[in-house]
Design a protein around this motif. Structure first.
Motif, PDB file in Angstrom:
ATOM      1  N   UNK A 133       0.934  -1.397   0.199  1.00 54.96           N
ATOM      2  CA  UNK A 133       0.238   0.039   0.038  1.00 54.96           C
ATOM      3  C   UNK A 133       0.613   1.472   0.036  1.00 54.96           C
ATOM      4  N   UNK A 134       2.040   1.179  -0.095  1.00 50.92           N
ATOM      5  CA  UNK A 134       3.423   2.151  -0.194  1.00 50.92           C
ATOM      6  C   UNK A 134       3.273   2.325  -1.758  1.00 50.92           C
ATOM      7  N   UNK A 135       3.042   4.512  -1.578  1.00 52.51           N
ATOM      8  CA  UNK A 135       3.234   5.029  -3.601  1.00 52.51           C
ATOM      9  C   UNK A 135       4.303   5.237  -3.375  1.00 52.51           C
ATOM     10  N   UNK A 136       4.883   4.529  -5.083  1.00 54.10           N
ATOM     11  CA  UNK A 136       5.160   4.345  -5.766  1.00 54.10           C
ATOM     12  C   UNK A 136       5.875   5.683  -6.630  1.00 54.10           C
ATOM     13  N   UNK A 137       5.436   6.787  -6.835  1.00 54.07           N
ATOM     14  CA  UNK A 137       5.270   7.867  -7.775  1.00 54.07           C
ATOM     15  C   UNK A 137       2.954   8.343  -7.335  1.00 54.07           C
ATOM     16  N   UNK A 138       3.329   9.674  -8.316  1.00 49.50           N
ATOM     17  CA  UNK A 138       2.354  10.622  -7.835  1.00 49.50           C
ATOM     18  C   UNK A 138       2.328  10.761  -9.710  1.00 49.50           C
ATOM     19  N   UNK A 139       2.016  10.896 -10.015  1.00 49.46           N
ATOM     20  CA  UNK A 139       1.302  11.179 -11.529  1.00 49.46           C
ATOM     21  C   UNK A 139       1.267  12.296 -11.809  1.00 49.46           C
ATOM     22  N   UNK A 140       1.260  13.249 -13.030  1.00 51.42           N
ATOM     23  CA  UNK A 140       1.194  15.285 -13.234  1.00 51.42           C
ATOM     24  C   UNK A 140      -0.081  15.035 -12.659  1.00 51.42           C
ATOM     25  N   UNK A 141      -0.950  14.264 -13.565  1.00 50.44           N
ATOM     26  CA  UNK A 141      -2.809  14.756 -13.120  1.00 50.44           C
ATOM     27  C   UNK A 141      -2.996  14.044 -11.959  1.00 50.44           C
ATOM     28  N   UNK A 142      -2.027  13.458 -11.443  1.00 51.77           N
ATOM     29  CA  UNK A 142      -3.268  13.011  -9.559  1.00 51.77           C
ATOM     30  C   UNK A 142      -4.474  14.347  -8.762  1.00 51.77           C
ATOM     31  N   UNK A 143      -4.739  14.019  -8.979  1.00 51.15           N
ATOM     32  CA  UNK A 143      -5.280  15.247  -7.484  1.00 51.15           C
ATOM     33  C   UNK A 143      -4.628  15.092  -6.110  1.00 51.15           C
ATOM     34  N   UNK A 210      14.487  -6.805 -17.519  1.00 49.46           N
ATOM     35  CA  UNK A 210      13.014  -6.586 -16.856  1.00 49.46           C
ATOM     36  C   UNK A 210      13.206  -5.933 -16.645  1.00 49.46           C
ATOM     37  N   UNK A 211      13.844  -4.966 -16.438  1.00 48.98           N
ATOM     38  CA  UNK A 211      13.784  -4.141 -15.479  1.00 48.98           C
ATOM     39  C   UNK A 211      13.840  -2.321 -15.939  1.00 48.98           C
ATOM     40  N   UNK A 212      13.142  -1.426 -15.749  1.00 45.08           N
ATOM     41  CA  UNK A 212      12.923  -0.059 -16.343  1.00 45.08           C
ATOM     42  C   UNK A 212      12.990   1.112 -15.203  1.00 45.08           C
ATOM     43  N   UNK A 213      14.016   1.478 -15.994  1.00 43.03           N
ATOM     44  CA  UNK A 213      14.987   2.489 -14.651  1.00 43.03           C
ATOM     45  C   UNK A 213      14.290   3.917 -14.929  1.00 43.03           C
ATOM     46  N   UNK A 214      14.937   4.783 -13.374  1.00 43.82           N
ATOM     47  CA  UNK A 214      14.068   5.744 -13.632  1.00 43.82           C
ATOM     48  C   UNK A 214      14.809   6.776 -14.591  1.00 43.82           C
ATOM     49  N   UNK A 215      14.384   7.916 -15.521  1.00 41.53           N
ATOM     50  CA  UNK A 215      14.739   8.429 -16.620  1.00 41.53           C
ATOM     51  C   UNK A 215      17.131   8.979 -15.922  1.00 41.53           C
ATOM     52  N   UNK A 216      17.502   8.605 -17.153  1.00 41.79           N
ATOM     53  CA  UNK A 216      18.678   9.526 -16.075  1.00 41.79           C
ATOM     54  C   UNK A 216      19.226   8.450 -14.857  1.00 41.79           C
ATOM     55  N   UNK A 217      19.221   7.995 -14.554  1.00 40.78           N
ATOM     56  CA  UNK A 217      19.618   7.419 -13.118  1.00 40.78           C
ATOM     57  C   UNK A 217      19.805   5.610 -13.289  1.00 40.78           C
ATOM     58  N   UNK A 219      18.530   3.804 -10.993  1.00 40.75           N
ATOM     59  CA  UNK A 219      17.626   3.506  -9.785  1.00 40.75           C
ATOM     60  C   UNK A 219      16.336   2.592 -10.527  1.00 40.75           C
ATOM     61  N   UNK A 220      15.854   1.870 -10.303  1.00 37.88           N
ATOM     62  CA  UNK A 220      15.157   0.633 -10.951  1.00 37.88           C
ATOM     63  C   UNK A 220      13.599   1.803 -10.497  1.00 37.88           C
ATOM     64  N   UNK A 221      12.498   1.876 -11.506  1.00 37.05           N
ATOM     65  CA  UNK A 221      11.442   2.542 -12.141  1.00 37.05           C
ATOM     66  C   UNK A 221      11.055   1.408 -11.231  1.00 37.05           C
ATOM     67  N   UNK A 222      10.666  -0.008 -12.597  1.00 35.63           N
ATOM     68  CA  UNK A 222       8.953  -0.737 -12.350  1.00 35.63           C
ATOM     69  C   UNK A 222      10.191  -2.171 -12.892  1.00 35.63           C
ATOM     70  N   UNK A 223       9.875  -3.670 -11.785  1.00 36.43           N
ATOM     71  CA  UNK A 223      10.237  -4.555 -12.371  1.00 36.43           C
ATOM     72  C   UNK A 223       9.022  -5.479 -13.432  1.00 36.43           C
ATOM     73  N   UNK A 224       9.363  -5.364 -14.778  1.00 36.44           N
ATOM     74  CA  UNK A 224       8.255  -6.570 -15.235  1.00 36.44           C
ATOM     75  C   UNK A 224       7.988  -7.746 -14.682  1.00 36.44           C
ATOM     76  N   UNK A 225       6.477  -8.499 -14.815  1.00 37.73           N
ATOM     77  CA  UNK A 225       6.166  -9.897 -14.562  1.00 37.73           C
ATOM     78  C   UNK A 225       7.143 -10.686 -15.182  1.00 37.73           C
ATOM     79  N   UNK A 226       7.271 -10.570 -16.198  1.00 35.43           N
ATOM     80  CA  UNK A 226       7.993 -11.758 -16.562  1.00 35.43           C
ATOM     81  C   UNK A 226      10.077 -11.442 -16.334  1.00 35.43           C
ATOM     82  N   UNK A 227      10.330 -10.483 -15.566  1.00 30.20           N
ATOM     83  CA  UNK A 227      11.512 -10.553 -15.196  1.00 30.20           C
ATOM     84  C   UNK A 227      12.476 -11.805 -14.501  1.00 30.20           C
ATOM     85  N   UNK A 228      13.556 -12.190 -14.228  1.00 32.36           N
ATOM     86  CA  UNK A 228      14.275 -12.970 -13.258  1.00 32.36           C
ATOM     87  C   UNK A 228      14.157 -12.258 -12.382  1.00 32.36           C
ATOM     88  N   UNK A 229      13.907 -10.931 -11.921  1.00 33.29           N
ATOM     89  CA  UNK A 229      14.368 -10.672 -10.813  1.00 33.29           C
ATOM     90  C   UNK A 229      13.219 -10.541  -9.813  1.00 33.29           C
TER      91      UNK A 229
END
Length: 242
Positions: A133-143, A210-217, A219-229
């Motif tokens: 239930x921990x917030x990872x990120x808040x989108x630009x259009x989020x209230x 199967x990892x997505x990194x935060x732009x220019x860093x 740091x892992x942004x997301x782990x894909x469901x098919x990732x071995x990690x």
């Protein structure tokens, strides 16, 4: 009130001689046990006074060397009292939480800062860390942009506590398209690492990570469901070496 065998002998004279019964070689006591105690097994019966068998039986008395041996703790009433206390205490805690989730969190989690926020109908614009239930990120259009930050934990929706298994259903059920929703978050004041960063080594097979990194860093942004990690690496962790 308990009386000794000498006084009971006088009572027996009034009752008269009775049929055969066991002879008590200890003291005889009369009376009743308290609310949380019961008659001790093998102590209470119809007894005759040793040395005065001619008097006959004395009904429903205790034969024991000590008055305290006549009664023993009653498991049923004691267990009932304990259960009643647990129910009362649990009910008080429940009423506290029902009246104010925020006040309850502040009382029982003093190291956390808890706050409530009202949001309009529609998407929350929050991304949560996988399985939490921990917030990872808040989108630009989020209230909630500018109010809620990554790392904060959603505690309740419209006064109902949530966990990882119920959170998404609770958010969806609360969005009727017209009414605002009351969300409660906890922001921990404790540092993420009390003794500096922790390092881990993970072996992976050949192929995509199967990892997505935060732009220019790194740091892992997301782990894909098919990732071995998946399950071994979490969003927010930083790749140090290969």
């Amino acid at each position: 009130m308990f009386i000794t065998k000498h006084l009971l002998a006088l009572v027996a004279l009034a009752v008269g001689a009775a049929s055969s019964c066991d002879v008590c070689s200890d003291e005889l006591y009369d009376g009743k046990c308290g609310g949380l105690s019961q008659e001790a097994k093998g102590k209470w019966d119809d007894w005759m006074v040793e040395g005065a068998e001619i008097i006959g039986c004395i009904e429903d008395v205790c034969c024991a060397s000590n008055e305290d041996d006549c009664c023993e703790p009653a498991a049923g009433p004691i267990a009932g009292l304990v259960i009643a206390l647990v129910v009362v205490i649990g009910g008080c805690i429940f009423m506290c939480c029902r009246e104010s989730i925020v006040a309850c969190c502040r009382e029982y989690f003093p190291d956390d800062t808890t706050y409530g926020v009202t949001v309009p109908p529609g998407p929350l614009g929050l991304k949560f860390q996988n399985g939490t239930c921990t917030v990872h990120a808040v989108t630009h259009r989020s209230p909630l942009r500018g109010v809620t930050k990554g790392g904060e934990t959603l505690v309740s929706v419209n006064g109902k506590p949530v966990n990882a298994a119920t959170m998404l259903d609770a958010i969806g059920a609360a969005d009727n398209g017209t009414s605002e929703r009351e969300l409660v978050f906890c922001r921990s004041s404790k540092p993420s690492f009390a003794a500096g960063p922790a390092f881990r080594c993970v072996g992976v097979p050949p192929g995509p990570l199967g990892l997505q990194f935060q732009k220019g860093t790194c740091t892992v942004h997301a782990v894909k469901p098919t990732s071995p990690l998946l399950g071994a690496t979490l969003a927010g962790e930083t790749l140090v070496s290969v």
